[in-house]
Design a protein around this motif. Structure first.
Motif, PDB file in Angstrom:
ATOM      1  N   PRO A  78     -79.029  92.678  32.387  1.00 19.67           N
ATOM      2  CA  PRO A  78     -79.002  91.741  33.509  1.00 19.67           C
ATOM      3  C   PRO A  78     -79.837  92.199  34.702  1.00 19.67           C
ATOM      4  CG  PRO A  78     -76.785  92.146  32.685  1.00 19.67           C
ATOM      5  CD  PRO A  78     -77.691  93.107  31.990  1.00 19.67           C
ATOM      6  N   SER A  79     -79.907  93.499  34.924  1.00 19.15           N
ATOM      7  CA  SER A  79     -80.715  94.000  36.046  1.00 19.15           C
ATOM      8  C   SER A  79     -82.192  93.705  35.818  1.00 19.15           C
ATOM      9  CB  SER A  79     -80.504  95.499  36.221  1.00 19.15           C
ATOM     10  OG  SER A  79     -79.167  95.762  36.576  1.00 19.15           O
ATOM     11  N   LEU A  80     -82.658  93.906  34.595  1.00 24.29           N
ATOM     12  CA  LEU A  80     -84.059  93.617  34.258  1.00 24.29           C
ATOM     13  C   LEU A  80     -84.332  92.120  34.388  1.00 24.29           C
ATOM     14  CD1 LEU A  80     -86.826  94.504  33.205  1.00 24.29           C
ATOM     15  CD2 LEU A  80     -85.902  94.360  30.886  1.00 24.29           C
ATOM     16  N   GLY A  81     -83.383  91.307  33.996  1.00 24.55           N
ATOM     17  CA  GLY A  81     -83.547  89.864  34.143  1.00 24.55           C
ATOM     18  C   GLY A  81     -83.588  89.409  35.585  1.00 24.55           C
ATOM     19  N   GLN A  82     -82.957  90.146  36.478  1.00 24.64           N
ATOM     20  CA  GLN A  82     -82.920  89.790  37.900  1.00 24.64           C
ATOM     21  C   GLN A  82     -84.246  90.085  38.602  1.00 24.64           C
ATOM     22  OE1 GLN A  82     -80.730  88.243  39.722  1.00 24.64           O
ATOM     23  NE2 GLN A  82     -81.482  88.697  41.765  1.00 24.64           N
ATOM     24  N   ILE A  83     -84.963  91.099  38.146  1.00 23.64           N
ATOM     25  CA  ILE A  83     -86.165  91.552  38.861  1.00 23.64           C
ATOM     26  C   ILE A  83     -87.196  90.436  39.058  1.00 23.64           C
ATOM     27  CG2 ILE A  83     -88.170  93.098  38.715  1.00 23.64           C
ATOM     28  CD1 ILE A  83     -86.201  95.218  37.555  1.00 23.64           C
ATOM     29  N   PRO A  84     -87.562  89.650  38.022  1.00 23.45           N
ATOM     30  CA  PRO A  84     -88.600  88.632  38.247  1.00 23.45           C
ATOM     31  C   PRO A  84     -88.075  87.303  38.788  1.00 23.45           C
ATOM     32  CG  PRO A  84     -88.061  88.721  35.930  1.00 23.45           C
ATOM     33  CD  PRO A  84     -87.255  89.811  36.605  1.00 23.45           C
ATOM     34  N   GLN A  85     -86.798  87.217  39.104  1.00 26.92           N
ATOM     35  CA  GLN A  85     -86.204  85.976  39.576  1.00 26.92           C
ATOM     36  C   GLN A  85     -86.955  85.422  40.796  1.00 26.92           C
ATOM     37  OE1 GLN A  85     -83.895  84.283  42.627  1.00 26.92           O
ATOM     38  NE2 GLN A  85     -83.638  86.455  42.482  1.00 26.92           N
ATOM     39  N   ASN A  86     -87.210  86.260  41.778  1.00 23.75           N
ATOM     40  CA  ASN A  86     -87.924  85.794  42.972  1.00 23.75           C
ATOM     41  C   ASN A  86     -89.404  85.559  42.697  1.00 23.75           C
ATOM     42  OD1 ASN A  86     -85.965  85.583  45.145  1.00 23.75           O
ATOM     43  ND2 ASN A  86     -85.627  87.758  44.773  1.00 23.75           N
ATOM     44  N   HIS A  87     -89.973  86.269  41.724  1.00 23.77           N
ATOM     45  CA  HIS A  87     -91.356  86.038  41.309  1.00 23.77           C
ATOM     46  C   HIS A  87     -91.547  84.564  40.951  1.00 23.77           C
ATOM     47  CE1 HIS A  87     -95.087  86.797  38.945  1.00 23.77           C
ATOM     48  NE2 HIS A  87     -94.529  85.975  38.051  1.00 23.77           N
ATOM     49  N   PHE A  88     -90.641  84.036  40.117  1.00 23.33           N
ATOM     50  CA  PHE A  88     -90.764  82.646  39.683  1.00 23.33           C
ATOM     51  C   PHE A  88     -90.422  81.667  40.801  1.00 23.33           C
ATOM     52  CE2 PHE A  88     -90.453  84.828  35.576  1.00 23.33           C
ATOM     53  CZ  PHE A  88     -91.609  84.322  34.992  1.00 23.33           C
ATOM     54  N   ALA A  89     -89.489  82.026  41.665  1.00 23.72           N
ATOM     55  CA  ALA A  89     -89.187  81.166  42.820  1.00 23.72           C
ATOM     56  C   ALA A  89     -90.400  81.074  43.741  1.00 23.72           C
ATOM     57  CB  ALA A  89     -87.979  81.709  43.574  1.00 23.72           C
ATOM     58  N   LEU A  90     -91.114  82.173  43.904  1.00 27.80           N
ATOM     59  CA  LEU A  90     -92.296  82.169  44.769  1.00 27.80           C
ATOM     60  C   LEU A  90     -93.444  81.380  44.128  1.00 27.80           C
ATOM     61  CD1 LEU A  90     -91.973  85.847  45.957  1.00 27.80           C
ATOM     62  CD2 LEU A  90     -91.844  83.813  47.426  1.00 27.80           C
ATOM     63  N   ILE A  91     -93.558  81.417  42.809  1.00 26.71           N
ATOM     64  CA  ILE A  91     -94.551  80.573  42.141  1.00 26.71           C
ATOM     65  C   ILE A  91     -94.251  79.105  42.441  1.00 26.71           C
ATOM     66  CG2 ILE A  91     -95.332  79.731  39.876  1.00 26.71           C
ATOM     67  CD1 ILE A  91     -95.084  82.657  38.883  1.00 26.71           C
ATOM     68  N   GLN A  92     -92.987  78.717  42.344  1.00 28.68           N
ATOM     69  CA  GLN A  92     -92.617  77.329  42.625  1.00 28.68           C
ATOM     70  C   GLN A  92     -92.894  76.977  44.086  1.00 28.68           C
ATOM     71  OE1 GLN A  92     -91.631  74.987  40.280  1.00 28.68           O
ATOM     72  NE2 GLN A  92     -92.141  73.662  42.002  1.00 28.68           N
ATOM     73  N   LEU A  93     -92.608  77.907  44.996  1.00 29.35           N
ATOM     74  CA  LEU A  93     -92.897  77.662  46.407  1.00 29.35           C
ATOM     75  C   LEU A  93     -94.391  77.428  46.625  1.00 29.35           C
ATOM     76  CD1 LEU A  93     -91.867  77.594  49.366  1.00 29.35           C
ATOM     77  CD2 LEU A  93     -92.420  80.018  49.459  1.00 29.35           C
ATOM     78  N   LEU A  94     -95.214  78.229  45.968  1.00 31.60           N
ATOM     79  CA  LEU A  94     -96.668  78.035  46.076  1.00 31.60           C
ATOM     80  C   LEU A  94     -97.084  76.676  45.524  1.00 31.60           C
ATOM     81  CD1 LEU A  94     -97.928  81.589  45.124  1.00 31.60           C
ATOM     82  CD2 LEU A  94     -98.436  80.375  47.255  1.00 31.60           C
ATOM     83  N   LEU A  95     -96.465  76.255  44.428  1.00 33.99           N
ATOM     84  CA  LEU A  95     -96.762  74.932  43.870  1.00 33.99           C
ATOM     85  C   LEU A  95     -96.393  73.828  44.851  1.00 33.99           C
ATOM     86  CD1 LEU A  95     -95.600  75.366  40.178  1.00 33.99           C
ATOM     87  CD2 LEU A  95     -97.919  74.878  40.967  1.00 33.99           C
ATOM     88  N   ASP A  96     -95.253  73.986  45.516  1.00 33.14           N
ATOM     89  CA  ASP A  96     -94.755  72.953  46.422  1.00 33.14           C
ATOM     90  C   ASP A  96     -95.433  72.965  47.786  1.00 33.14           C
ATOM     91  OD1 ASP A  96     -92.975  72.245  44.413  1.00 33.14           O
ATOM     92  OD2 ASP A  96     -91.280  73.317  45.320  1.00 33.14           O
ATOM     93  N   GLU A  97     -95.763  74.152  48.302  1.00 31.93           N
ATOM     94  CA  GLU A  97     -96.185  74.273  49.697  1.00 31.93           C
ATOM     95  C   GLU A  97     -97.557  74.904  49.911  1.00 31.93           C
ATOM     96  OE1 GLU A  97     -94.308  73.057  52.213  1.00 31.93           O
ATOM     97  OE2 GLU A  97     -92.661  72.510  50.878  1.00 31.93           O
ATOM     98  N   GLY A  98     -98.097  75.572  48.919  1.00 30.18           N
ATOM     99  CA  GLY A  98     -99.346  76.307  49.106  1.00 30.18           C
ATOM    100  C   GLY A  98    -100.561  75.407  49.207  1.00 30.18           C
ATOM    101  N   THR A  99    -101.566  75.900  49.882  1.00 28.47           N
ATOM    102  CA  THR A  99    -102.846  75.191  49.926  1.00 28.47           C
ATOM    103  C   THR A  99    -103.568  75.437  48.603  1.00 28.47           C
ATOM    104  OG1 THR A  99    -104.108  77.062  50.793  1.00 28.47           O
ATOM    105  CG2 THR A  99    -103.006  75.622  52.426  1.00 28.47           C
TER     106      THR A  99
END
Length: 197
Positions: free
Chosen positions: A91-112
């Motif tokens: 579970p710890s290894l699974g948690q590490i990239p969690q924010n990585h993917f959230a930030l990808i989505q943020l870039l899709l939604d808000e990035g130039t």
């Protein structure tokens, strides 16, 4: 997302995963590698560096990046199954990239488009994003006191964040700060930036 620090991190090479089946196979390979020493790593606080390197090399980090930017463009269903496979073993290894993917989505939604091109290119090359989140001693988790100011030598970020899941293992740290006009912006900086601890 009106300002960003440069992303001049080291280039890595990574595969690009284009199908659900490839993503599942790659996730299983990461889980299999992590399985051998998961208890000892957890007990002795040893970082899963080999498994994270395989995660990046295999292309799992870019499965949600659109194909127009060189990523896999795979579904949330695939992404959730990748998390399930890895987290079932560690579970710890699974948690590490969690924010990585959230930030990808943020870039899709808000990035130039320019931000998307630069940062998604880094992700497709195998770089991982990590967050520098909320600050201590603020009234609530959305309050920002960190500053990103323009100086004679470029942008300078000051402040202290405490919630930073995945940042220790990231190539690019993403955080919020107030710019010269007092507006909240996001800063993207190489993890090895001078002064970043």
């Amino acid at each position: 997302m009106s300002q960003s620090a440069s992303t001049t991190g080291q280039n890595k090479t990574a595969a690009v995963i284009l199908s659900h089946e490839q993503a599942i196979q790659a996730a299983q390979a990461v889980a299999d590698l992590a399985r051998f020493d998961v208890v000892a790593r957890d007990r002795d606080r040893i970082y899963p560096l080999e498994a994270l390197a395989l995660f990046s090399r295999s292309g799992l980090g870019s499965i949600s990046v659109p194909r127009a930017f060189g990523g896999g463009g795979l579904s949330y269903r695939t992404l959730s199954e990748v998390f399930r496979i890895i987290s079932a073993v560690d579970p710890s290894l699974g948690q590490i990239p969690q924010n990585h993917f959230a930030l990808i989505q943020l870039l899709l939604d808000e990035g130039t488009p320019a931000q998307q091109h630069t940062l998604f290119s880094a992700v497709v090359q195998g770089q991982r994003l990590g967050n520098g989140g909320p600050e201590k001693n603020t009234r609530h988790t959305r309050e920002v006191t960190a500053r990103l100011v323009q100086g004679p030598d470029g942008l300078r970020l000051t402040g202290s964040k405490f919630y930073s899941t995945g940042a220790l293992f990231a190539d690019i740290i993403v955080t919020t700060a107030l710019n010269d006009d007092g507006q909240a912006v996001m800063a993207f900086m190489p993890r090895k930036s001078v002064g970043l601890e």
